[in-house]
Design a protein around this motif. Structure first.
Motif, PDB file in Angstrom:
ATOM      1  N   TYR A   1     -20.621   5.781  22.181  1.00 13.58           N
ATOM      2  CA  TYR A   1     -19.386   6.555  22.312  1.00 13.58           C
ATOM      3  C   TYR A   1     -18.686   6.718  20.963  1.00 13.58           C
ATOM      4  CZ  TYR A   1     -19.884   6.727  27.310  1.00 13.58           C
ATOM      5  OH  TYR A   1     -20.365   7.003  28.567  1.00 13.58           O
ATOM      6  N   ALA A   2     -18.804   5.704  20.102  1.00 11.26           N
ATOM      7  CA  ALA A   2     -18.185   5.807  18.775  1.00 11.26           C
ATOM      8  C   ALA A   2     -18.864   6.909  17.969  1.00 11.26           C
ATOM      9  CB  ALA A   2     -18.282   4.474  18.043  1.00 11.26           C
TER      10      ALA A   2
ATOM     11  N   GLY B   1     -17.607  10.109  19.226  1.00  7.83           N
ATOM     12  CA  GLY B   1     -16.204  10.347  18.919  1.00  7.83           C
ATOM     13  C   GLY B   1     -15.971  10.759  17.484  1.00  7.83           C
ATOM     14  N   ASN B   2     -16.665  10.148  16.561  1.00  4.97           N
ATOM     15  CA  ASN B   2     -16.532  10.474  15.143  1.00  4.97           C
ATOM     16  C   ASN B   2     -17.695   9.859  14.373  1.00  4.97           C
ATOM     17  OD1 ASN B   2     -15.840  10.792  12.470  1.00  4.97           O
ATOM     18  ND2 ASN B   2     -13.688  10.298  12.769  1.00  4.97           N
TER      19      ASN B   2
ATOM     20  N   GLY C   1     -17.744  15.699  22.449  1.00  5.62           N
ATOM     21  CA  GLY C   1     -18.351  14.415  22.147  1.00  5.62           C
ATOM     22  C   GLY C   1     -17.465  13.227  22.443  1.00  5.62           C
ATOM     23  N   GLY C   2     -18.118  12.089  22.685  1.00  2.00           N
ATOM     24  CA  GLY C   2     -17.400  10.832  22.832  1.00  2.00           C
ATOM     25  C   GLY C   2     -16.787  10.568  24.188  1.00  2.00           C
ATOM     26  N   VAL C   3     -16.858  11.523  25.099  1.00  2.00           N
ATOM     27  CA  VAL C   3     -16.239  11.342  26.412  1.00  2.00           C
ATOM     28  C   VAL C   3     -17.239  11.666  27.517  1.00  2.00           C
ATOM     29  CG1 VAL C   3     -14.409  12.131  27.961  1.00  2.00           C
ATOM     30  CG2 VAL C   3     -13.976  11.980  25.513  1.00  2.00           C
TER      31      VAL C   3
END
Lengths: 506, 391
Positions: B266-267, B270-271, B336-338
């Motif tokens: 997920y990190a 996220g970025n 992304g990330g979710v």
């Protein structure tokens, strides 16, 4: 017509759970430079977003009177139509388009149904002349430096027949020369009749250009100062901003006994294959236990590249040279290796590559050292919240809970989360890259105090900074970089702003 | 009145998450009424869940791929090709079933890892790399089935994966007892784990929902588990497909929510830059996610082939888009990330309930596509609108 080009009356704007603006009154005289100052989170940006129509009419209460008429903007284009143009901190230019395409983006000059490129280029040249930028308008934005890009933004604003220009932290990313240029330009625009609202954290700038100053604190107007009527000093502004007097911007460290060299870099050279350029040349420096070492230099002198080359070289430079941590020779192939050896790097660009904005405070704080929270391969999520709460308390992160999304915090609080993340990784050496960029006086003071506390506990800090007073105020020793080389090492007793600038510019 | 206030607040804070479940419930109720009760019958629900299996496992893998800001278009034909490969192994070479399955899974993993390598290390955009894979494996599928056309698999134990049910210990009046027992165990386990989590939180002095709300939640979820097992036990009981899907979801759910690998995925989504500077190996995560996608594509191929009891020349067509749709309906964000694995499963169920229910009601195929498209768009609009409001 009244003296005031803009009056914002009793503006109140609430977000779920927070009153961002509380009955704010804000008046700007025709043809002046009006500085809006306040700590991060004080409501400056929100107020400007209300003014420019980002938060449309109906989402706030109160009146906006512009040029004598009550305005109800429901979109940015509405405010631009009457001549209010905002230039944001993050520039809104398209890197792959040319300067002239960017200047007229969104209000293209047309002949019939099609764009009139000849006229566009001619007009673009005029605009560039107005901002004293002597470049070919056919050049692409990505080939310009940040300072020039900023000027192109202003040219773009001028092309929209701007009457009220709002600049949000325009000099935050600029070096001293570019900043000075920009301020000079703002004064010239004023002479041409453009009213200007300037948001800035750099109080020196504010004092230099402001005709009036409005201070916001916690979403309220604290005071309005007039250059002609009131006595204005940096101290007075700070007092209004934080609600108390800060005697010394840089808190003192009394104990100074340094231990052995914790990090030593010898003959480090780096080559960037993407830019096809040597970015570091034979750099050697060291930092001892309990010491703060400052690295000064102009933008582009290779300071960030130095930090990245040490910290696991994530950019893929070709690096040569030796790195020693606690006397042991190390090789860091990726950031993970550096973290393991006890080196941490807090980036200058916390939004771009420091934090995960869509994640909450706790996941950000624990990200670089998740292993320590794992039991049999699973994260102990209760322990995680506990740890995050401890850092929230000790770093004074202002947020309702550690489950708050980091993207919703103010700059200063984001920086604290960033610091918390790296403190949780428990490093020996902390490399801070522009640790106080874009954050307010109060939060700065807290971060300086924290740095002192950390070195007292035996950590070592390498501080990269463009702000010379900060370098002089916080460091025990100063290195100066220029053109990828270390051009000087000064003990703090001998370091002055003049000496550093002399080294940095030669 | 505190109770109602708390319920309202919980609903407001979690509307995004609950929204999908509510949508699924509404769809099911509409079809139950529309089909005169046929939809909710034991036989149909059992069928529906088994039909969803091969898309459900794909959507689990696709969720992670989308979370790290990529896409995998090759999975449909990879599943089709590996299904054909198993069919050939079983019919032509007489390979034992477990060996054939193992070969397919390993090949799937390798294909996924190769995709991951192209994307993470060579730097080819995922869309292009997997589009190429899609063409290659479409060709490979045609090549494998060229001489024979559809390959019928006469192997009963293999076909049971897609059509069989778990054995029973004692069947009383047409009710599958083992299924009921498993359902009861699941309820006990669920209550125990919720109770333990709550106790742990209280130990740390964290805020928990009030006791009546907690009990209501336990009763509500338990009765849903109970009801579903009751329906399934009325018709042959749990199928092997359901068992496999539940295991896959459980494993992925635990990995994504409780391990550092999950957090790292997920990190990265996220970025990626921040993740890299936090000591996370972004290439490695990309390899793992695409590897898992390949593995699940193989599993999907196995489930589909076993269900049809044969490998066809068009197997796997549009599976990838069904899986992507299920993931988006389930709340994955393209930025992304979710996105949650459990959400995507519900998304897959929503999409296949639509098909199943509309078929029962005799809705024409042309309208079916239009309605499915509208539901996909509506789900994403709902997601975007509620996301802006949350925290």
């Amino acid at each position: 017509m009244s003296d005031y080009i803009l009056e914002m009356k009793n503006i109140t704007k609430t977000f779920p759970g927070v009153k961002a603006l509380d009955n704010v009154n804000f008046k700007v005289k025709r043809g002046e430079i009006h500085c809006l100052v306040g700590e991060n989170g004080s409501g400056k940006s929100t107020l400007m977003k209300v003014l420019s129509g980002v938060y449309p009419y109906g989402e706030y209460s109160g009146d906006i009177v512009f040029n004598g008429n009550i305005q109800r903007f429901s979109h940015i284009s509405d405010s631009e139509k009457v001549g209010i143009v905002t230039i944001y901190q993050e520039l809104a230019l398209i890197p792959e388009l040319t300067v002239y395409e960017n200047i007229f983006l969104g209000h293209e000059i047309k002949k019939g149904k099609f764009i009139d490129w000849e006229e566009t280029i001619v007009r673009a040249k005029e605009m560039l002349k107005k901002v004293k930028l002597n470049i070919n308008p056919s050049i692409k934005i990505k080939d310009l430096g940040v300072g020039m890009q900023q000027l192109v933004e202003i040219a773009k604003a001028l092309s929209k027949n701007v009457k009220l220009l709002i600049l949000d932290e325009p000099t935050a990313a600029l070096n001293e020369d570019d900043s000075e240029n920009l301020l000079k330009l703002i004064k010239e625009l004023k002479a041409q009749g453009v009213t200007c609202i300037l948001i800035s954290h750099k109080l020196k700038e504010v004092l230099e250009v402001a005709d009036s100053i409005t201070v916001l604190r916690d979403g309220k107007t604290i005071c309005s100062l007039d250059r002609e009527k009131d006595k204005i000093t940096e101290g007075i502004i700070i007092k209004h901003m934080v609600g108390r007097e800060i005697d010394d911007i840089y808190p003192k460290r009394n104990i100074k006994n340094f231990g052995d060299k914790v990090l030593e870099v010898k003959n480090l050279s780096a080559y960037d294959p993407n830019l096809n350029r040597q970015i570091l040349k034979d750099v050697s420096f060291n930092v001892r236990k309990g010491e703060i070492v400052g690295i000064a230099g102009l933008m582009g002198s290779g300071r960030t590249e130095l930090a990245l080359s040490i910290f696991g070289n994530s950019k893929g430079y070709k690096v040569k040279g030796d790195i020693f941590v606690n006397g042991e020779k190390k090789r860091f192939l990726k950031p993970k290796d550096a973290i393991k050896a006890g080196v941490a790097y807090v980036t200058e660009d916390r939004k771009g590559n420091g934090l995960i904005l869509i994640d909450d405070i706790k996941s950000n704080i624990t990200l670089a050292n998740l292993k320590s929270l794992c039991e049999k391969g699973f994260i102990n999520q209760n322990e995680e919240i506990k740890v995050a709460n401890e850092y929230k308390a000790s770093l004074k992160i202002k947020a309702p809970s550690v489950e708050q999304k980091v993207g919703n915090l103010s700059g200063g609080n984001q920086q604290k989360v960033s610091l918390g993340k790296w403190l949780f990784a428990r490093p020996y050496v902390l490399i801070l890259d522009e640790p106080t960029r874009g954050i307010d006086v109060g939060a700065k003071y807290e971060i300086y105090t924290l740095m002192n506390e950390l070195v007292k506990q035996g950590m070592s800090i390498v501080m990269i900074s463009s702000e010379l007073p900060e370098v002089l105020g916080m460091s025990d020793r100063v290195y100066v970089m220029s053109d990828g080389k270390i051009v000087g090492e000064l003990p703090i007793e001998e370091a002055t702003q003049e000496k550093i600038m002399e080294l940095a510019t030669n | 009145m505190d109770f109602i206030k708390e319920a309202k607040q919980l609903l407001r804070e979690n509307i995004r998450e609950y929204g999908m479940y509510i949508a699924l419930a509404v769809i099911m109720i509409i079809f139950t009424i529309g089909s005169g009760g046929l939809f909710i019958s034991s036989r149909n629900i059992s069928n529906l869940i088994n039909q969803t299996g091969y898309i459900a496992v794909l959507s689990v893998g696709m969720t992670l791929v989308i979370v790290i800001r990529h896409i995998d278009l090759s999975v449909g034909y990879v599943a089709g090709f590996l299904g054909a490969l198993i069919a050939i192994l079983l019919t032509k070479y007489g390979t034992p079933v477990p060996v054939a399955i193992l070969v397919a899974l390993i090949l799937g993993l390798l294909i996924g890892l190769f995709n991951g390598y192209l994307i993470a290390n060579v730097g080819i955009p995922a869309f292009v790399a997997t589009l190429a894979g899609m063409l290659v494996f479409r060709g490979a599928l045609l090549l494998a089935t060229e001489g024979t056309g559809t390959i019928i698999i006469p192997n009963k134990s293999f076909n049971a994966i897609g059509n069989g049910y778990i054995p029973d210990i004692a069947n009383i009046k047409g009710v599958h007892l083992l299924t009921l027992l498993i359902g009861a165990c699941a309820i006990v386990f669920y209550i125990y784990s919720e109770y333990k989590t709550r106790k742990n939180k209280l130990k740390y002095n964290f805020e928990v929902i009030s006791k009546p709300m907690f009990i209501l939640k336990l009763v509500f979820i338990s009765s849903i588990i109970g009801y579903v097992t009751w329906i399934l036990s009325g018709y042959n009981g749990l199928s092997w497909t359901v068992v496999i899907v539940i295991i896959v979801v459980a494993v992925y759910h635990i990995i994504t929510t409780k391990t550092s690998l999950g957090r790292h995925i997920y990190a990265v989504g996220g970025n990626p830059e921040a993740a890299k500077l936090s000591g996370i190996d972004v290439s490695k995560i990309t390899l793992i996610v695409f590897g898992s996608m390949g593995l699940l594509a193989a599993l999907s191929g196995i489930l589909y082939t076993a269900r049809l009891q044969s490998a066809t020349t068009t197997a796997g067509t549009l599976f990838e888009l069904d899986a992507i749709a299920a993931a988006y309906v389930g709340g994955v964000s393209a930025a992304g990330g979710v996105g949650k694995v459990t959400g995507s499963i519900v998304g897959a169920l929503v999409m296949s309930s639509l098909i199943n229910g509309m078929n029962l009601m005799g809705v024409g195929i042309s309208y079916q596509y239009i309605i499915r498209g509208a539901v996909l768009a509506a789900a994403v609009i709902f997601d975007v609108k509620t996301r802006n409001k949350s925290k």
